[in-house]
Design an enzyme around this catalytic site. Sequence first.
Site, short mmCIF file in Angstrom:
data_model
loop_
_atom_site.label_atom_id
_atom_site.label_comp_id
_atom_site.label_asym_id
_atom_site.label_seq_id
_atom_site.Cartn_x
_atom_site.Cartn_y
_atom_site.Cartn_z
N LYS A 181 -26.86 13.05 40.32
CA LYS A 181 -26.03 13.55 39.22
C LYS A 181 -25.67 12.42 38.26
O LYS A 181 -25.72 12.58 37.04
CB LYS A 181 -24.73 14.19 39.77
CG LYS A 181 -24.96 15.45 40.56
CD LYS A 181 -23.65 16.07 41.01
CE LYS A 181 -22.99 15.31 42.13
NZ LYS A 181 -23.69 15.32 43.40
N CYS B 67 -7.74 20.96 45.66
CA CYS B 67 -8.68 20.16 46.45
C CYS B 67 -8.03 19.02 47.23
O CYS B 67 -8.56 18.59 48.25
CB CYS B 67 -9.82 19.63 45.58
SG CYS B 67 -9.35 18.44 44.34
N MET B 68 -6.92 18.48 46.75
CA MET B 68 -6.40 17.26 47.36
C MET B 68 -5.00 17.40 47.93
O MET B 68 -4.50 16.49 48.59
CB MET B 68 -6.30 16.16 46.28
CG MET B 68 -7.59 15.74 45.67
SD MET B 68 -8.64 14.96 46.86
CE MET B 68 -7.58 13.66 47.45
N MET C 112 -12.89 18.61 51.92
CA MET C 112 -12.30 19.95 51.78
C MET C 112 -12.30 20.77 53.06
O MET C 112 -11.56 21.74 53.17
CB MET C 112 -13.02 20.73 50.68
CG MET C 112 -12.93 20.06 49.33
SD MET C 112 -11.27 19.56 48.95
CE MET C 112 -11.56 17.97 48.24
N GLY D 250 -12.34 14.55 45.63
CA GLY D 250 -13.33 15.39 44.98
C GLY D 250 -13.55 15.11 43.51
O GLY D 250 -14.65 15.24 43.00
N GLN D 251 -12.48 14.70 42.82
CA GLN D 251 -12.57 14.51 41.37
C GLN D 251 -12.36 13.04 41.00
O GLN D 251 -11.71 12.30 41.74
CB GLN D 251 -11.52 15.37 40.67
CG GLN D 251 -11.69 16.86 40.90
CD GLN D 251 -10.71 17.67 40.08
OE1 GLN D 251 -10.97 17.98 38.93
NE2 GLN D 251 -9.58 18.01 40.65
#
Lengths: 75, 773
Positions: free
Chosen positions: B82, B171-172, B346, B383-384
């Site tokens: 990516k 997510c966190m 997750m 995740g981000q």
Amino acid sequence: MPVVSVIVDIENNSGEAVLHSLAVIGNVSVFGVKDNQIVAVIEGKDMKAVENTIKELYAIKNVLGAYPILACGYE
Amino acid sequence: MEISRRQLLKYSAAIAAASAIGLELPLPKELEAANIDADKWVKTVCRYCGAGCGVYVGVTKGKVVAVKGDKDNWNKGFLCIKGYYLPPILYAADRAKYPLLKKDGKFVRISWKEAMDLMTEKFADSIKKHGVNSVAFYGSGQAYTEESYVMNKLFKGGLGTNNIDGNPRLCMASAAVGYVSSFGKDEPMGAYDDIYHADCFFIIGSNMAECHPVIFRIVNERKQKNKDVKIIMADPRKTLSARIADLHMSFTPGTDLAIVNAMAHVIVKENLYNKNFVDKHTVFKKLVDPGPPLKVGKVSWDEYVKFLDEYTPEMAEKISKCPKEDIIKAARWFAQSKATMSLWTMGLNQRTRGVWANNLVHNLHLLTGQICRPGATPFSLTGQPNACGGVRDTGLLSHLLPYGRLVANDKDREEIENFWGVPKGRIYSKPGPTAVDIFRMFNKGDIKALWVACTNPGQSLPNLAPYRKGMESKDTFLVVSETYHPTRTSELADLVLPAALWAEKDGTYGQSERRYQYLEKAVEPPTEARPDLDVMLEFAHNLFAKLGRVDEAKKLFNFKNSEDVWNEIRQCSKGTAYDFMGMTRARMKKAHGIQWPAPTEDHPGTVRRYTAKYGDILVKKFDPAASDVSFYGAKADSNKATIWLRPHKGPAEPTDAEYPFALTTGRQIEHWHTGTMTLKVPELKRSAPNAYVEINPNDAQKLGIKSRDKVKLTSRRGSIVLEAKVVDVPREGLVFVPMHYPDELINNLTTDAYDALSKQPEFKICAVKIEKA
């Protein structure tokens, strides 16, 4: 015509076999090996071809991953 | 020797790769000083996951034309697929170019002035008529730190409402609350460097090979170079990550609390725990009353041992279907290795018992003393790209204030009110609504005006359909700042503001290992797209003018650029457990990221927290008596961490006769989040064009389903028809669907039940039935 360098991670003691497999893929050049990592460059007529080659790398026995490092000429 | 351009490219590419692994390649003289394919290279950070890979983008004639990994950063030049396809996301055909207003169901182009006037009027009117709690902001772990800080200051300090939350809640949040409840403060104490020192990896609920490939590469390298290194992979799916595992612990989804408690049982019964560490650095607690108000009580070691008594490996096997031999083996490896590192994402966090699951992993580290030394650490992967630095740390979530402070804490509110220069009592003491609840309130009309920036809740919220309906309501006003249009959220908006993307603005990201990194602007945004920070500051001034508070706005939002904001942020961290006063903008521009704490300009950054021996100078500041380890965030517990008694509890929606399969969702290596970026890259889209459902071969045989058959998945909330992929990845009884695809909204099926402590929804488990379509 894109040029993409990749590090190919391989399993222990599998260097020779993987190099042999790489040698038969026409658009892949190997530039060096260190420990369980192979420096290779993929050339393709377009990015689709490069992408297919990366998939081929993953399919080689003893290959654990192929990580693109630098991509040139894919505007 | 004459070198052709093609040879030059090949050599240059090969050298970049070789340097990433410390291999020297002979370089033809003609290539020296060659600078391929770009007029300049600009240092930045990858736009995608929380790994935070250092990246250089090559710019020619004002356009990003190339990308390469930063070999001087932690990722040593490596990127995933990516990352290496980053440039095309800037030049997608659907970039949002102009402000758009929905009129009679259609979007029409308007000017920025018209857009800002309208937005200001809607928010101001709502505040005047219905109070400050009638407006809200929903932000993002992808926004720059400076953007999130300004919005937090505007809402909590300026308006006096806590109606501000962000997608890291999805997510966190469980990881964050897990760290806070176990150690007193949020964020991991360890770092990626620990991977190079660990002899045992306990990877639970994480498909690192696809979700964090560059970090996984280091784990793989560690394993390959050290035959004695053990990898334990606990996951109901046999993912790509499991390929290098020595032990794959497969289990019934939602039963891992029993497994981890059983590992603790084995560790205690076999006397594998570190008594000295436990005595010196831990206390024991249990939930007394779930409340509200929530009550917890301290318990003794004996009570903890008694609690563990029932969690025999046999009992855990009965609940989880994970063989007891695997549980015993995992416990022994975990406790007996020289250094054990846990990694998760997750699979633990997106659960109605996500916080408890996090606590139980921390318990293992605290019991065994596998913590606060090289290679020994519990490490939550992010995740981000800026969920940690931009949201958790700046306090964008509805219960937080910047740098470890809480809205519910009188002293914390007073500190921030003084720092921001707002009247005492301005910051509201009650935590605001969290992500799901913001949209519930928007549905009901309790929130009249909502601004969504840099995220896509119209696709990413669980139990999606009712929330989409609410976002589309004509009785409320939805503003969406987006890079692309349409997305599944911007299509529902009343007003769309075109946003500059990564590389088109400057600012700061903070990734998983407390590393803050500066992202330099490389190119101009297209047409009328603007950096969100500019828009936020303009909105703040306009709104306050409309509310008759011009002078206050001048004082609160006296920022000319992101550096001004960053300097205030540094000051806000001063003296806290996060202290990064030493991270000046000038220093950040040169550095390849710095890990906080870094209180002074000559401080190199802190790789490992809570240990004086390994370089955390804040131990001496907050706990002068400590000789080495001190969990100084846990002041109320005398700087000791908490081992929690957390019983097993299954998912909110277990399988049953009517809905016999568990559905889990997640990522593929090619794509990221809701696909607004990666699905714009033709190569990535071709490689993974559509959603599908993974079905175990035994289940498929029973149902008469073959690969490529169309199947219908139905939960209590919705249905979807997908192509079947019969593959030995999910265990029997489990199906998996990737979450990326806007035309196949899997979140119409997921549940919005959430963790009582973190308010994070249980995306990872809901019950479904399957039939041939």
